[in-house]
Design an enzyme around this catalytic site. Structure first.
Site, PDB file in Angstrom:
ATOM      1  N   SER A  95       0.870  -1.116   0.066  1.00 44.33           N
ATOM      2  CA  SER A  95       0.059   0.098  -0.161  1.00 44.33           C
ATOM      3  C   SER A  95       0.997   1.267   0.111  1.00 44.33           C
ATOM      4  CB  SER A  95      -1.028  -0.033   1.134  1.00 44.33           C
ATOM      5  OG  SER A  95      -1.455  -1.118   1.304  1.00 44.33           O
ATOM      6  N   LYS A 170      -7.263   1.864  -2.306  1.00 40.41           N
ATOM      7  CA  LYS A 170      -6.711   1.329  -0.827  1.00 40.41           C
ATOM      8  C   LYS A 170      -6.825   2.502  -0.032  1.00 40.41           C
ATOM      9  CE  LYS A 170      -4.700  -0.921   2.301  1.00 40.41           C
ATOM     10  NZ  LYS A 170      -5.232  -2.081   2.999  1.00 40.41           N
ATOM     11  N   LYS A 238       0.920   5.720   8.081  1.00 42.01           N
ATOM     12  CA  LYS A 238       1.481   5.845   6.454  1.00 42.01           C
ATOM     13  C   LYS A 238       0.393   5.982   5.733  1.00 42.01           C
ATOM     14  CE  LYS A 238       1.893   2.109   4.741  1.00 42.01           C
ATOM     15  NZ  LYS A 238       1.481   1.183   3.805  1.00 42.01           N
TER      16      LYS A 238
HETATM   17  P1  NAD Z   1       6.011  -6.447   7.119  1.00 45.54           P
HETATM   18  O1  NAD Z   1       6.839  -5.229   7.718  1.00 45.54           O
HETATM   19  O2  NAD Z   1       5.310  -7.346   8.096  1.00 45.54           O
HETATM   20  O3  NAD Z   1       6.640  -6.967   6.047  1.00 45.54           O
HETATM   21  C1  NAD Z   1       7.548  -6.297   4.993  1.00 45.54           C
HETATM   22  C2  NAD Z   1       8.658  -7.039   4.639  1.00 45.54           C
HETATM   23  O4  NAD Z   1       9.184  -6.430   3.453  1.00 45.54           O
HETATM   24  C3  NAD Z   1       9.752  -7.422   5.623  1.00 45.54           C
HETATM   25  O5  NAD Z   1       9.854  -8.850   5.680  1.00 45.54           O
HETATM   26  C4  NAD Z   1      10.867  -6.484   5.011  1.00 45.54           C
HETATM   27  O6  NAD Z   1      12.141  -7.201   5.553  1.00 45.54           O
HETATM   28  C5  NAD Z   1      10.704  -6.632   3.466  1.00 45.54           C
HETATM   29  N1  NAD Z   1      11.381  -5.659   2.995  1.00 45.54           N
HETATM   30  C6  NAD Z   1      11.532  -4.251   3.283  1.00 45.54           C
HETATM   31  N2  NAD Z   1      12.157  -3.474   2.394  1.00 45.54           N
HETATM   32  C7  NAD Z   1      12.646  -4.488   1.276  1.00 45.54           C
HETATM   33  C8  NAD Z   1      13.508  -4.417   0.271  1.00 45.54           C
HETATM   34  N3  NAD Z   1      13.678  -3.234  -0.341  1.00 45.54           N
HETATM   35  N4  NAD Z   1      13.657  -5.348  -0.451  1.00 45.54           N
HETATM   36  C9  NAD Z   1      13.131  -6.779   0.076  1.00 45.54           C
HETATM   37  N5  NAD Z   1      12.384  -6.566   0.882  1.00 45.54           N
HETATM   38  C10 NAD Z   1      12.391  -5.560   1.848  1.00 45.54           C
HETATM   39  O7  NAD Z   1       4.578  -5.781   6.651  1.00 45.54           O
HETATM   40  P2  NAD Z   1       3.358  -6.281   6.065  1.00 45.54           P
HETATM   41  O8  NAD Z   1       2.368  -6.190   7.256  1.00 45.54           O
HETATM   42  O9  NAD Z   1       3.707  -7.514   5.550  1.00 45.54           O
HETATM   43  O10 NAD Z   1       2.819  -5.262   5.145  1.00 45.54           O
HETATM   44  C11 NAD Z   1       3.244  -5.048   3.699  1.00 45.54           C
HETATM   45  C12 NAD Z   1       2.383  -4.072   3.014  1.00 45.54           C
HETATM   46  O11 NAD Z   1       1.222  -4.802   3.040  1.00 45.54           O
HETATM   47  C13 NAD Z   1       2.309  -2.870   3.433  1.00 45.54           C
HETATM   48  O12 NAD Z   1       2.383  -1.555   2.387  1.00 45.54           O
HETATM   49  C14 NAD Z   1       1.122  -2.646   4.304  1.00 45.54           C
HETATM   50  O13 NAD Z   1       0.447  -1.150   4.475  1.00 45.54           O
HETATM   51  C15 NAD Z   1       0.176  -3.432   3.464  1.00 45.54           C
HETATM   52  N6  NAD Z   1      -0.934  -4.242   4.227  1.00 45.54           N
HETATM   53  C16 NAD Z   1      -0.795  -4.932   5.347  1.00 45.54           C
HETATM   54  C17 NAD Z   1      -1.771  -5.342   6.015  1.00 45.54           C
HETATM   55  C18 NAD Z   1      -1.384  -6.138   7.356  1.00 45.54           C
HETATM   56  O14 NAD Z   1      -2.591  -6.406   7.981  1.00 45.54           O
HETATM   57  N7  NAD Z   1      -0.278  -6.127   7.901  1.00 45.54           N
HETATM   58  C19 NAD Z   1      -3.119  -5.524   5.618  1.00 45.54           C
HETATM   59  C20 NAD Z   1      -3.218  -4.860   4.269  1.00 45.54           C
HETATM   60  C21 NAD Z   1      -2.120  -4.362   3.393  1.00 45.54           C
END
Ligand code: NAD
Length: 295
Positions: A95, A170, A238
């Site tokens: 997102s 979103k 964010k």
């Molecule tokens: P998270 O922090 O658990 O996972 C993100 C992963 O990305 C981590 O493992 C991190 O090491 C990796 N990462 C960061 N920078 C990187 C790079 N340059 N190259 C490779 N890997 C990299 O986050 P999440 O909760 O999985 O959320 C991910 C996205 O999904 C976000 O944008 C969030 O807003 C969206 N989202 C999350 C949820 C939720 O409930 N957690 C729900 C809907 C949408």
């Protein structure tokens, strides 16, 4: 069977990647941390960089926290663009900013590849169940090719419009969710202070017009005091920043979104930025010096 790259294997990415693997696809993984072992054990290949993923996969999914992370994953020193072959499809399911998304899409298009923005809603629960809502921006042709992968990860899948429109949808989703969490927190605080059992109040309301997924899932967290993430407050900050920045740029007013963001800010200032966004109720509770339920 497609060769699929998956970059970013956190709370959301790991279960989403698992569904693709279960669906019989060949998976190439990259994360700046070690990718989860169960995926490797199940047959996924670990790549040392996003560029290597791009060199080996035909469809590349990105699921990282925020706009700068997507930029690094795509255009950094060892980013996707370094290994990309023509006719590959890049799918950003994080997102992030709708405005930056349009720029990223143009840069990927210039390399002879398609770009889809395809953020999700449904949280960790939806990611694990393969029942995410997926909001897509991009071309019909690219959407049709990637749709079978989306169907392994989600249920309600909509091509909203061109690049950026998925991310705009979103942001709209996050406005509704934040305001709903605020409403549930205020209602449960009111009921609890009045002497009613908040768990019973929640149960009673779930049958009526005030019911929502937020009352069900986040209301339960407020009553049971389970604030481990889930969806972290800092990630929702964010998303509301994106809403408020966009509103300012367009000259529209989002008064209640601004209020929800201030409550998120108060939570973060009290050390709760890493907690689930249902912990927004802590800010409401502190104002009234009353807790919805005991820990
Ligand atoms: P998270 O922090 O658990 O996972 C993100 C992963 O990305 C981590 O493992 C991190 O090491 C990796 N990462 C960061 N920078 C990187 C790079 N340059 N190259 C490779 N890997 C990299 O986050 P999440 O909760 O999985 O959320 C991910 C996205 O999904 C976000 O944008 C969030 O807003 C969206 N989202 C999350 C949820 C939720 O409930 N957690 C729900 C809907 C949408």
């Amino acid at each position: 069977m497609s060769r699929v790259g998956f970059i970013g294997l956190g709370i959301m990415g790991a279960p989403m990647a698992q569904h693709l693997l279960n669906g019989g696809h060949k998976l190439y993984l990259h994360d700046i941390k070690n990718p989860p072992f169960p995926l490797i054990e199940a047959g996924a290949t670990v790549c040392t960089s996003a560029a290597e993923v791009a060199a080996r996969a035909d469809i590349i999914i990105v699921m990282v926290p925020d706009t700068p992370h997507v930029e690094t994953a795509l255009f950094g020193e060892e980013g996707v663009a370094k290994g990309l072959r023509p006719n590959t499809i890049v799918v950003d399911m994080s997102s992030i900013s709708p405005i930056e998304t349009k720029k990223f899409a143009k840069k990927i298009n210039a390399l002879g590849c398609e770009y889809l923005d395809a953020p999700v809603s449904g949280g960790e629960v939806g990611a694990k169940a393969g029942s995410l809502t997926i909001m897509v921006g991009g071309s019909q042709e690219a959407f049709d090719i990637v749709k079978p992968l989306f169907e392994l990860m989600g249920k309600n899948i909509t091509l909203v419009g061109g690049n950026g429109d998925g991310q705009t949808t979103k942001v709209a989703n996050q406005i509704i969710v934040a305001l709903n969490i605020q409403a549930v927190a205020e209602a449960l605080l009111f009921a609890s202070k009045a002497g009613a059992d908040p768990a019973k109040v929640r149960e009673a309301l779930m049958g009526g017009f005030a019911n929502s997924r937020i009352l069900e899932v986040h209301g339960e967290r407020m009553v049971k005091r389970t604030f481990n993430p889930g969806f972290r407050i800092e990630l929702h900050q964010k998303d509301l920043n994106l809403a408020l920045q966009g509103a300012k740029a367009m000259g529209v007013s989002l008064p209640n979104t601004a209020m929800a963001q201030e409550l998120m800010n108060a939570c973060a200032a009290n050390g709760l930025g890493g907690m689930d966004h249902s912990a927004l109720c802590r800010a409401i509770e502190l104002m009234s010096n009353h807790q919805i339920a005991e820990a």
